[in-house]
Scaffold this active site. Sequence first.
Site, PDB file in Angstrom:
ATOM      1  CE1 TYR A  22      -4.306   1.178  -0.076  1.00  0.00           C
ATOM      2  CE2 TYR A  22      -3.546   2.744   1.591  1.00  0.00           C
ATOM      3  CZ  TYR A  22      -4.495   2.330   0.670  1.00  0.00           C
ATOM      4  OH  TYR A  22      -5.651   3.075   0.491  1.00  0.00           O
ATOM      5  N   GLY A  23       1.887   1.216  -0.869  1.00  0.00           N
ATOM      6  CA  GLY A  23       2.736   2.383  -1.043  1.00  0.00           C
ATOM      7  C   GLY A  23       2.175   3.298  -2.115  1.00  0.00           C
ATOM      8  CB  SER A  24       3.888   5.486  -4.559  1.00  0.00           C
ATOM      9  OG  SER A  24       3.524   6.305  -5.648  1.00  0.00           O
ATOM     10  CG  HIS A 105       9.855  -2.796 -12.133  1.00  0.00           C
ATOM     11  ND1 HIS A 105      10.236  -2.506 -13.431  1.00  0.00           N
ATOM     12  CD2 HIS A 105      11.013  -2.896 -11.424  1.00  0.00           C
ATOM     13  CE1 HIS A 105      11.560  -2.438 -13.488  1.00  0.00           C
ATOM     14  NE2 HIS A 105      12.049  -2.675 -12.287  1.00  0.00           N
ATOM     15  CD  GLU A 224      23.382  30.126 -11.559  1.00  0.00           C
ATOM     16  OE1 GLU A 224      22.957  29.706 -12.651  1.00  0.00           O
ATOM     17  OE2 GLU A 224      22.947  31.159 -11.012  1.00  0.00           O
ATOM     18  CB  SER A 249      18.444  33.555 -22.539  1.00  0.00           C
ATOM     19  OG  SER A 249      19.606  32.830 -22.150  1.00  0.00           O
TER      20      SER A 249
END
EC number: 1.1.1.86
Length: 333
Positions: A22-24, A105, A224, A249
Amino acid sequence: MFYDDNADLSIIQRRKVGVIGYGSQGYAHSLSLRDSGVQVRVGLPEGSKSRPKAFEQGLDVDTPAEVAKWADVIMLLVPDTAQADVFENDIEPNLQPGDALFFGHGLNIHFELVKPSGDVTVAMVAPKGPGYLVRRQFVDGKGVPCLIAVNQDPTGTGEALALSYAKAIGGTRAGVIKTTFKDETETDLFGEQAVLCGGTEELVKAGFDVMVEAGYPPEMAYFEVLHELKLIVDLMYEGGIARMNYSVSDTAEFGGYLSGPRVIDADTKERMRGILRDIQDGSFVKKLVANVEGGNKQLEVLRKENAEHPIEVTGKKLRDLMSWVDRQSTETA
């Protein structure tokens, strides 16, 4: 590509689905299956901290073994490194001919860490998004694209069952792609190791180190090379690399074209091919299994080393100034 019209929801509605974990993903699957009219139970150990949450959300909860005994479709959504033990101890003794074992998975099936008997359907339904997004999209009447694969199909109905399951969690609203356990596993691991986790992490740390070693303040270096990374990734996520280059830019775009290939060159690509080979031939999974069998000691050492990098010290200090950052989800220590 498969959509709603290609999937029959009644197929999964006629089955009993046990979601182990019952995870993600587990909570998103369980709630969406229930809301799609599917009989669903959640399998969690007696002492699991997730039990109260599942109960509060109105789900039936029992031990993994009892849920496996009750269900005829079992979706195994515990972490990869725990799946073999859960399968051996709780699921395998309760599997019956004609049952289906699903995965989110493909690692444990592809590398044969889990070996179901030949009379059990083995398939995968893998949403290409985190659980909170799967659930949110479902509630909003939308969906997250899914992958499906069938590895073992004794009854010849595995694909239809996988599509029906995908429809029940909203996948066919967005689109479902058919793949194989091999392709899903190897591409997923490569993406994580070479780009998303390993590659990006090391690129960020290297950029930070170069700037600090050149005499720039660590706070400037952090902004940065790490903080602004989200701005770039969000643009790529929304519209690809072209959208990102259009949005930055001209100076940033021109400099990126000139300097990017100096960082990621032919030698880098060859090392990436080596990572892929280690995944394909099972070398990585052998290391993963050895780490688990050794009590996760290697992983703990690597975590400690990573947590002590100066970028983490600098980042923690700067995030204290950012009231908009969700500290609960970002701070790990």
